[in-house]
Design a protein around this motif. Sequence first.
Motif, mmCIF file in Angstrom:
data_model
loop_
_atom_site.group_PDB
_atom_site.id
_atom_site.type_symbol
_atom_site.label_atom_id
_atom_site.label_comp_id
_atom_site.label_asym_id
_atom_site.label_seq_id
_atom_site.Cartn_x
_atom_site.Cartn_y
_atom_site.Cartn_z
ATOM 1 N N HIS A 1 -6.641 -1.535 -18.180
ATOM 2 C CA HIS A 1 -5.959 -1.329 -16.908
ATOM 3 C C HIS A 1 -5.644 0.154 -16.729
ATOM 4 C CE1 HIS A 1 -5.387 -5.663 -16.705
ATOM 5 N NE2 HIS A 1 -4.785 -5.644 -17.889
ATOM 6 N N LEU A 2 -5.940 0.682 -15.547
ATOM 7 C CA LEU A 2 -5.459 2.004 -15.167
ATOM 8 C C LEU A 2 -4.277 1.787 -14.235
ATOM 9 C CD1 LEU A 2 -8.684 4.147 -14.576
ATOM 10 C CD2 LEU A 2 -7.028 4.324 -16.430
ATOM 11 N N VAL A 3 -3.100 2.237 -14.669
ATOM 12 C CA VAL A 3 -1.839 1.861 -14.020
ATOM 13 C C VAL A 3 -1.111 3.095 -13.492
ATOM 14 C CG1 VAL A 3 0.355 0.651 -14.313
ATOM 15 C CG2 VAL A 3 -1.650 -0.064 -15.644
ATOM 16 N N LEU A 4 -0.711 3.038 -12.222
ATOM 17 C CA LEU A 4 0.149 4.071 -11.659
ATOM 18 C C LEU A 4 1.605 3.712 -11.937
ATOM 19 C CD1 LEU A 4 -1.403 4.848 -8.137
ATOM 20 C CD2 LEU A 4 -1.664 6.136 -10.257
ATOM 21 N N ALA A 5 2.349 4.676 -12.469
ATOM 22 C CA ALA A 5 3.772 4.467 -12.772
ATOM 23 C C ALA A 5 4.495 5.799 -12.650
ATOM 24 C CB ALA A 5 3.947 3.888 -14.180
ATOM 25 N N HIS B 1 2.770 13.418 -13.476
ATOM 26 C CA HIS B 1 3.008 13.589 -12.048
ATOM 27 C C HIS B 1 1.745 13.945 -11.253
ATOM 28 C CE1 HIS B 1 7.042 13.360 -13.465
ATOM 29 N NE2 HIS B 1 7.066 14.589 -13.951
ATOM 30 N N GLU B 2 0.577 13.829 -11.870
ATOM 31 C CA GLU B 2 -0.672 14.084 -11.148
ATOM 32 C C GLU B 2 -1.553 12.829 -11.109
ATOM 33 O OE1 GLU B 2 -2.620 17.517 -12.731
ATOM 34 O OE2 GLU B 2 -0.953 18.864 -12.242
ATOM 35 N N GLY B 3 -0.896 11.686 -11.243
ATOM 36 C CA GLY B 3 -1.642 10.436 -11.348
ATOM 37 C C GLY B 3 -2.376 10.037 -10.092
ATOM 38 N N SER C 1 0.805 -1.215 0.000
ATOM 39 C CA SER C 1 0.000 0.000 0.000
ATOM 40 C C SER C 1 0.844 1.274 0.000
ATOM 41 C CB SER C 1 -0.919 0.017 1.233
ATOM 42 O OG SER C 1 -1.807 -1.075 1.198
ATOM 43 N N SER C 2 2.152 1.129 0.104
ATOM 44 C CA SER C 2 3.035 2.298 0.146
ATOM 45 C C SER C 2 3.301 2.775 -1.276
ATOM 46 C CB SER C 2 4.346 1.963 0.859
ATOM 47 O OG SER C 2 5.194 3.093 0.922
ATOM 48 N N LEU C 3 2.385 3.570 -1.812
ATOM 49 C CA LEU C 3 2.472 3.959 -3.218
ATOM 50 C C LEU C 3 3.685 4.832 -3.513
ATOM 51 C CD1 LEU C 3 -1.290 4.614 -4.047
ATOM 52 C CD2 LEU C 3 0.069 2.555 -4.439
ATOM 53 N N SER C 4 4.207 5.509 -2.509
ATOM 54 C CA SER C 4 5.392 6.336 -2.753
ATOM 55 C C SER C 4 6.593 5.480 -3.150
ATOM 56 C CB SER C 4 5.736 7.156 -1.505
ATOM 57 O OG SER C 4 6.030 6.311 -0.408
ATOM 58 N N ASP C 5 6.514 4.175 -2.881
ATOM 59 C CA ASP C 5 7.641 3.287 -3.164
ATOM 60 C C ASP C 5 7.469 2.454 -4.428
ATOM 61 O OD1 ASP C 5 9.197 3.962 -0.826
ATOM 62 O OD2 ASP C 5 7.711 2.865 0.353
ATOM 63 N N PRO D 1 11.360 10.498 -5.994
ATOM 64 C CA PRO D 1 10.897 9.798 -4.785
ATOM 65 C C PRO D 1 9.542 10.301 -4.322
ATOM 66 C CG PRO D 1 12.606 11.403 -4.247
ATOM 67 C CD PRO D 1 12.536 11.348 -5.743
ATOM 68 N N GLY D 2 8.861 9.453 -3.548
ATOM 69 C CA GLY D 2 7.565 9.836 -3.000
ATOM 70 C C GLY D 2 6.457 9.735 -4.025
#
Length: 608
Positions: free
Chosen positions: A213-217, A299-301, A166-170, A228-229
């Motif tokens: 798929h909606l993907v965070l990257a 960067h606004e994902g 769940s640590s999306l910053s990582d 980072p973050g």
Amino acid sequence: MGLRHTLDFLLYDWLRAGELTSRSRFADHSRETFDAVFDTCERIAREKYAPFNRTLDIEEPRFDGEKVILPKASKEAYDAFAASGMLSAAQDYEIGGMQLPYTVESAAHTFFAMASVSMGSGMLTVGNANLLMVHGTELQKSVFALNEFSGRWSGTMCLSEPQAGSSLSDIVTRAVPDGGDFASDPLGARYRLKGNKMWISAGEHELTENIIHLVLAKIPGPDGKLIPGTRGISLFIVPKQLVDTQGQLTGVRNDVALAGLNHKLGWRGTTNTLLNFGEGKFPVQGQAGAIGYLVGRPHEGLSCMFHMMNEARIGVGMAATMLGMAGYHASLDYAKNRPQGRLVGPSGKDASQPQVRIIEHADIKRMLLTQKSYCEGALALELYCARLVDEQHTGEPGAANEARMLLEVLTPIAKSWPSEWCLEANSLAIQIHGGYGYTRDFPVEQYWRDQRLNMIHEGTHGIQAADLLGRKVVMAGGEGLRMLALRINGTIERAIQRPEFAEYANALGGALQQVGAATKAAWATGDAREALANAVPYMQAFGHMVIAWMWLDVALSIPAGAAQPPAHVGRLAATRFFYRYELPKIGAWLNVVSSRDATCADMPEEAF
């Protein structure tokens, strides 16, 4: 009383959903059209979902090396659901929707969740499409969102990674601009994604011809390093099959591969997957890297994805509520028909007397009343939140803003409270069945297993608690909490006018005061570590206060009078039970919050 009777009371007598038809968006509707929707959904759930709930639990998804195999019933249920139009129920007429109030749409989904929660009713697909309708380009809306609303394609959300959870910053999934001829693709700025995503519900199946798929990257910076973050996170549309601008399949498989299926405690009918993006198994134009189209700005994902995450959290809350309700109805039916034991008289038990049905025992009634107070209280909360969504979208500006703020504060409760306390309801349903309860001869053990996932789904309990105490109740100078207090006080003022509710009005007022004082005390030092050390007890107390408010507000919709029909007698008894047995618990929870007790935070690792 059955689910339909309960829904009718909550929607029409309490929330007055019929009044929504006076708004221009819903002017074509009436209670008759709402009821017709419920009739259709209830029939599909009864015929296509409920008979196969156990089948889906036993015949888990399996991968044959080429495709994921699901029971035939899954496809038939999905097709019936898509054909009903419920995937686009709240959308505009112009794109094939019914322009139903979200309140009605949410209520309609209860039938499916209660019949077979793991069969699914398109929650992620709808959330995926709704996000694109807000943040996507016009072409992304028409190509991707509309095909999801029609049921032709399905959708997912891909956030977590094996090493990050769940640590999306990582997260480390990378997205680099595609330097080929299609870098300026009309479907959006085109990128190549490489990485792994975990816990992706419905990430691979044959129910639809495509999966979106909606993907965070993260897009690397000029030095090639990831920011980072969470600031570096962007959002991408990554279809399983590549498509053209007309929404037709091109015949080219995107570089998205199934790495494995997760075999779960419950919700076994929904595939849960580990997906590899860009590993080169399905190279596009000879290159490894899954093709993805940027949604919104770089960067606004994460802010875009929260649109879907918050919707999914309320959806999980409703699923948890209905699993609890399914267990309640099953154990109620069992208790009415199972003879065992004898009642205790003034002189004890008389063995010469015939056995009584177990519902006649006081402790069985306690367990049933606990379930009723949890499940129907949670249902009221979920429908109240749905009504706030309608207010946010169709109300006057001031009311819309208030609804938005209230939803911010209530969303962690709408997700977490049912997932914790309806789990307890499912446990009590097993207890009422006795030894039979933990066998597969009865459905209650499956309901418990399915339910246990919901405290983790879409953000764990700890994450929801940190969100509530760390952000929601202090945002905008505590404005959301102030608005909630005003609404609760409005209920208290009305309740004081009816002598039979004065006890509850005073108790609720005391609970509100305790929560407010604990909120201030938790943040008294301004140290987030101290404030959040007991965030979960805070959330438990906050949630109990909210459910107590729901019950009192619901009870006020019951006309005053000595002779009440059985349904109202039950609601009044559930209200009394919650105020006398449940609300007093909040003192213990809030004591550790107010004192910023460090027992847990200070426990040395080696002492465990």
